[in-house]
Write a protein that holds these residues in place. Structure first.
Motif, PDB file in Angstrom:
ATOM      1  N   ASN A  80       0.834  -1.208   0.000  1.00 18.07           N
ATOM      2  CA  ASN A  80       0.000   0.000   0.000  1.00 18.07           C
ATOM      3  C   ASN A  80       0.867   1.256   0.000  1.00 18.07           C
ATOM      4  O   ASN A  80       2.038   1.233   0.392  1.00 18.07           O
ATOM      5  CB  ASN A  80      -0.904   0.021   1.238  1.00 18.07           C
ATOM      6  N   SER A  81       0.266   2.351  -0.402  1.00 17.31           N
ATOM      7  CA  SER A  81       0.980   3.633  -0.387  1.00 17.31           C
ATOM      8  C   SER A  81       1.210   4.084   1.051  1.00 17.31           C
ATOM      9  O   SER A  81       0.347   3.947   1.921  1.00 17.31           O
ATOM     10  CB  SER A  81       0.171   4.691  -1.131  1.00 17.31           C
ATOM     11  N   THR A  82       2.400   4.618   1.300  1.00 14.58           N
ATOM     12  CA  THR A  82       2.741   5.144   2.638  1.00 14.58           C
ATOM     13  C   THR A  82       2.863   6.658   2.628  1.00 14.58           C
ATOM     14  O   THR A  82       3.328   7.244   3.614  1.00 14.58           O
ATOM     15  CB  THR A  82       4.074   4.535   3.120  1.00 14.58           C
ATOM     16  N   ALA A  83       2.477   7.306   1.534  1.00 16.69           N
ATOM     17  CA  ALA A  83       2.705   8.746   1.373  1.00 16.69           C
ATOM     18  C   ALA A  83       2.032   9.575   2.474  1.00 16.69           C
ATOM     19  O   ALA A  83       2.617  10.527   2.996  1.00 16.69           O
ATOM     20  CB  ALA A  83       2.217   9.208   0.005  1.00 16.69           C
ATOM     21  N   THR A  84       0.806   9.206   2.833  1.00 15.98           N
ATOM     22  CA  THR A  84       0.087   9.979   3.857  1.00 15.98           C
ATOM     23  C   THR A  84       0.782   9.873   5.209  1.00 15.98           C
ATOM     24  O   THR A  84       0.950  10.864   5.919  1.00 15.98           O
ATOM     25  CB  THR A  84      -1.364   9.490   3.974  1.00 15.98           C
ATOM     26  N   PHE A  85       1.208   8.667   5.564  1.00 13.34           N
ATOM     27  CA  PHE A  85       1.921   8.477   6.828  1.00 13.34           C
ATOM     28  C   PHE A  85       3.252   9.226   6.825  1.00 13.34           C
ATOM     29  O   PHE A  85       3.690   9.763   7.852  1.00 13.34           O
ATOM     30  CB  PHE A  85       2.167   6.996   7.094  1.00 13.34           C
ATOM     31  N   GLU A  86       3.909   9.277   5.663  1.00 13.46           N
ATOM     32  CA  GLU A  86       5.175  10.007   5.567  1.00 13.46           C
ATOM     33  C   GLU A  86       4.951  11.502   5.775  1.00 13.46           C
ATOM     34  O   GLU A  86       5.773  12.182   6.400  1.00 13.46           O
ATOM     35  CB  GLU A  86       5.831   9.731   4.214  1.00 13.46           C
ATOM     36  N   ASP A  87       3.846  12.027   5.246  1.00 14.03           N
ATOM     37  CA  ASP A  87       3.503  13.427   5.488  1.00 14.03           C
ATOM     38  C   ASP A  87       3.326  13.702   6.979  1.00 14.03           C
ATOM     39  O   ASP A  87       3.848  14.676   7.523  1.00 14.03           O
ATOM     40  CB  ASP A  87       2.204  13.798   4.755  1.00 14.03           C
ATOM     41  N   GLU A  88       2.558  12.814   7.626  1.00 19.87           N
ATOM     42  CA  GLU A  88       2.318  12.986   9.065  1.00 19.87           C
ATOM     43  C   GLU A  88       3.628  12.908   9.846  1.00 19.87           C
ATOM     44  O   GLU A  88       3.837  13.647  10.813  1.00 19.87           O
ATOM     45  CB  GLU A  88       1.351  11.901   9.556  1.00 19.87           C
ATOM     46  N   ARG A  89       4.510  12.053   9.411  1.00 21.43           N
ATOM     47  CA  ARG A  89       5.797  11.897  10.094  1.00 21.43           C
ATOM     48  C   ARG A  89       6.657  13.153   9.941  1.00 21.43           C
ATOM     49  O   ARG A  89       7.331  13.572  10.891  1.00 21.43           O
ATOM     50  CB  ARG A  89       6.515  10.665   9.535  1.00 21.43           C
ATOM     51  N   ARG A  90       6.621  13.747   8.764  1.00 16.52           N
ATOM     52  CA  ARG A  90       7.388  14.990   8.558  1.00 16.52           C
ATOM     53  C   ARG A  90       6.831  16.127   9.403  1.00 16.52           C
ATOM     54  O   ARG A  90       7.582  16.970   9.916  1.00 16.52           O
ATOM     55  CB  ARG A  90       7.383  15.362   7.074  1.00 16.52           C
ATOM     56  N   VAL A  91       5.512  16.173   9.563  1.00 24.20           N
ATOM     57  CA  VAL A  91       4.899  17.208  10.419  1.00 24.20           C
ATOM     58  C   VAL A  91       5.378  17.045  11.855  1.00 24.20           C
ATOM     59  O   VAL A  91       5.732  18.024  12.531  1.00 24.20           O
ATOM     60  CB  VAL A  91       3.359  17.122  10.349  1.00 24.20           C
ATOM     61  N   GLU A  92       5.407  15.803  12.335  1.00 20.28           N
ATOM     62  CA  GLU A  92       5.873  15.556  13.704  1.00 20.28           C
ATOM     63  C   GLU A  92       7.352  15.881  13.852  1.00 20.28           C
ATOM     64  O   GLU A  92       7.786  16.394  14.890  1.00 20.28           O
ATOM     65  CB  GLU A  92       5.619  14.095  14.094  1.00 20.28           C
ATOM     66  N   LEU A  93       8.129  15.613  12.815  1.00 23.01           N
ATOM     67  CA  LEU A  93       9.555  15.941  12.846  1.00 23.01           C
ATOM     68  C   LEU A  93       9.763  17.451  12.956  1.00 23.01           C
ATOM     69  O   LEU A  93      10.637  17.921  13.700  1.00 23.01           O
ATOM     70  CB  LEU A  93      10.248  15.397  11.589  1.00 23.01           C
ATOM     71  N   GLU A  94       8.947  18.217  12.227  1.00 21.41           N
ATOM     72  CA  GLU A  94       9.057  19.672  12.296  1.00 21.41           C
ATOM     73  C   GLU A  94       8.671  20.178  13.689  1.00 21.41           C
ATOM     74  O   GLU A  94       9.320  21.079  14.240  1.00 21.41           O
ATOM     75  CB  GLU A  94       8.159  20.320  11.236  1.00 21.41           C
ATOM     76  N   LYS A  95       7.623  19.582  14.269  1.00 14.46           N
ATOM     77  CA  LYS A  95       7.249  19.955  15.644  1.00 14.46           C
ATOM     78  C   LYS A  95       8.395  19.670  16.609  1.00 14.46           C
ATOM     79  O   LYS A  95       8.708  20.478  17.484  1.00 14.46           O
ATOM     80  CB  LYS A  95       6.006  19.165  16.087  1.00 14.46           C
ATOM     81  N   LEU A  96       9.002  18.509  16.441  1.00 13.99           N
ATOM     82  CA  LEU A  96      10.106  18.113  17.310  1.00 13.99           C
ATOM     83  C   LEU A  96      11.279  19.079  17.186  1.00 13.99           C
ATOM     84  O   LEU A  96      11.890  19.457  18.187  1.00 13.99           O
ATOM     85  CB  LEU A  96      10.544  16.689  16.962  1.00 13.99           C
ATOM     86  N   SER A  97      11.568  19.506  15.956  1.00 21.97           N
ATOM     87  CA  SER A  97      12.717  20.392  15.737  1.00 21.97           C
ATOM     88  C   SER A  97      12.504  21.773  16.340  1.00 21.97           C
ATOM     89  O   SER A  97      13.469  22.490  16.597  1.00 21.97           O
ATOM     90  CB  SER A  97      13.008  20.519  14.240  1.00 21.97           C
TER      91      SER A  97
END
Length: 581
Positions: A190-207
């Motif tokens: 399956n496509s993981t693109a949506t989860f990757e987007d969510e992960r990048r958002v969390e990474l930006e919050k963390l930074s």
């Protein structure tokens, strides 16, 4: 191509177009969703026996630049750090007031200097003595208030660290969960693109909270490191921190303030950027430096004012004197060098000497000897003793008489202070710094006891008047305290220097304002860089609604063409079936 092949091929194209329309619609609907990146339906077509069909379709992010993401993460951390610093310093700068304003330490010091100047003209004016004491109390009160404010900001920063750590742990748990979901969906094709987007958002919050290093491994797992240690690898590591409940200038890190702990390793001093690093710097450096500078001002002010008042005498005189130096015992040595003489006298309400004696410091090695000599040579007039806190107390024995002291040429200890100054018998204020500076109680109780002149140290005049009511010599020197240059120790971010008290306190206020402004400039610069990076990333991989709508119209036309083609093939099938019948 057979009709069946044409039908299958057209149906494949129709289904692919339908999927692409669905993806484009999703792009448009999520155009304003933070972190969402433009998606496309990637399809693989295969021709078997002359029949073309879709063998695999997946939704993928397009035109995403990992280097821009890395810049975004770094820029977010730096901007967040300076924003945190600016918030605290700007607020504290406002609390300090301005050099020109009427509600700052500088203004209160100027008011005290003005009151002393007026007293030096009319030293016998009781109302002016009260004014001086009132202004001195206001100045001390303001220094204590500022000290409390500094510690309140430190406590607020400390509590902010605890809250940020909780948020960091929540974010890393989400990132770890998204890593697992990506693994599962990848395994299912399956496509993981949506989860990757969510992960990048969390990474930006963390930074925005801490400066992290990261990479994405071959299994599409986001691996995060903090201060060189793993934060998210095969699991989410937990950071631990507990804020203190109370805080004063002696509560510091390391010590009463504990470490920010990552897997048993203290990372407190390793943080460079992000909100937490800013909070740590506010708590452990910036506000500590502000307190140190304010303490240095208070200590020099107390030292110089107390030295003056301890060399003076008042009319009327105090009936008792209680030293500020505590913890004394009878056997304690009076420090060397110790030489010269000082005079203790009893004077009446008009300054006339009733009895006096000149003591030779070279013959007084201990506190016990001092007390014995005073009680022997001024027996019946003054009693010397040690109080419950080990402080020297002198008490006049006769009604209508008080105590006056002349320093003469007597000095005690390496700082070469006078007798009264060493024991703190006639201080204006006491304390260990700005946080606990208080006006001496005897002056608060009776401003009349503020010394404006001195007891005569040499031969007394025939009238035996030792202190003159109109003597303003001490008051004149008191007003010079604020404009005379003194040596200041290195304090906070200030180097050791020679400066006047008035200029030094102005420098403190000005430096806070400068540091706040500098932090604001750095915040604005880095915020601008951050916005540029965001814009570049959005332009590259974000959703352009106009373009998506244009593509949608094109796909709708293709969909209609495919539908028409299917209808035509259906007619051909019907014709063929009719012919066979």
């Amino acid at each position: 191509m057979s009709l069946t092949g044409a039908l299958y091929s057209t149906l494949a194209g129709l289904q692919n177009t339908e999927g692409r329309i669905s993806v484009l619609s999703t792009n448009v609907n999520n155009a304003d969703t933070p972190g969402y990146t433009r998606k496309e339906l990637e399809s693989q077509f295969t021709t078997i026996n002359g029949i073309t069909g879709v063998t695999k379709s997946s939704i993928e992010t397009v035109n995403f630049d990992p280097y821009l993401l890395e810049s975004l993460v770094q820029d977010t951390s730096v901007a967040s750090y300076f924003d945190t610093i600016n918030q605290y310093l700007s607020d504290f700068s406002r609390d300090q007031g301005s050099v020109e304003g009427g509600n700052s330490v500088s203004a209160f010091a100027a008011d005290l200097m003005t009151a002393i100047e007026r007293l030096s003209v009319t030293p016998e004016d009781s109302s002016l003595k009260s004014l001086v004491i009132g202004e001195a109390d206001r100045l001390a009160t303001e220094m204590r208030r500022l000290s409390r404010t500094i510690q309140e900001y430190r406590l607020l920063a400390d509590q902010g660290i605890e809250s940020a750590v909780v948020e960091i742990n929540d974010i890393t748990a989400k990132i770890n969960d998204l890593n697992k979901r990506i693994t599962v969906d990848s395994g299912l094709g399956n496509s993981t693109a949506t989860f990757e987007d969510e992960r990048r958002v969390e990474l930006e919050k963390l930074s925005s909270l801490v400066d992290v290093d990261y990479f994405i491994n071959d299994n599409n797992q986001l691996q995060i490191y903090l201060s060189g240690r793993p934060l998210v690898d095969n699991r989410a590591r937990v950071i631990e921190y507990t804020a203190v409940t109370n805080l004063d200038k002696n509560v510091l890190y390391p010590g009463p303030i504990g470490p920010i702990d990552l897997d048993g390793f203290d990372i407190t001093t390793l943080l460079q950027n992000g909100e937490v690093a800013g909070l740590v710097d506010v708590r452990d450096t910036l506000m500590v430096e502000e307190q140190a500078k304010l303490d240095e001002f208070a200590n020099v002010l107390m030292r110089e004012m107390n030295a003056l008042l301890n060399s003076g005498a008042s009319v009327p005189p105090p009936t008792s004197m209680e030293g500020s130096l505590e913890g004394l015992a009878i056997g304690d040595a009076i420090p060397a060098p110790r030489f010269g003489t000082f005079r203790i006298a009893t004077t009446d309400g008009n300054g006339f000497v009733q009895n006096s004696f000149d003591f030779d410091l070279s013959t007084i090695p201990t506190v016990g000897v001092l007390i014995t000599q005073i009680n022997t040579n001024l027996a019946g007039d003054i009693t010397a003793s040690l109080g419950t806190d080990g402080q020297l107390i002198l008490t006049a024995d006769n009604a209508g008489e008080g105590i006056s002291i002349a320093a003469q040429n007597g000095v005690i200890g390496p700082d070469a202070v006078g007798f009264s100054d060493y024991f703190g018998l006639n201080n204006m204020s006491d304390g260990t710094g700005a946080d606990d500076i208080f006006l001496s109680q005897y002056l608060s109780d009776n401003p009349e006891l503020l010394a404006t002149g001195r007891l005569i140290g040499g031969p007394l005049p025939p009238s035996n008047q030792g202190v003159f009511v109109g003597d303003s010599s001490l008051a004149s020197e008191m007003q010079d305290v604020f404009i005379t240059n003194y040596s200041f120790n290195a304090a906070g971010n200030f180097a050791a220097q020679t400066e006047s008290l008035s200029r030094y306190i102005d420098k403190i206020i000005g430096d806070t304002s400068y540091r706040a402004n500098n932090a604001a400039v750095n915040r604005d610069i880095n915020q601008s860089l951050l916005e540029q990076t965001k814009t570049s990333l959005e332009n590259l991989s974000g959703v352009n609604v106009d373009e998506e709508m244009a593509n949608l119209i094109d796909l709708e036309a293709k969909y209609e063409a495919s539908a028409t083609m299917i209808a035509t093939i259906q007619e051909l099938f019907d014709t063929l079936i009719a012919a066979v019948r």
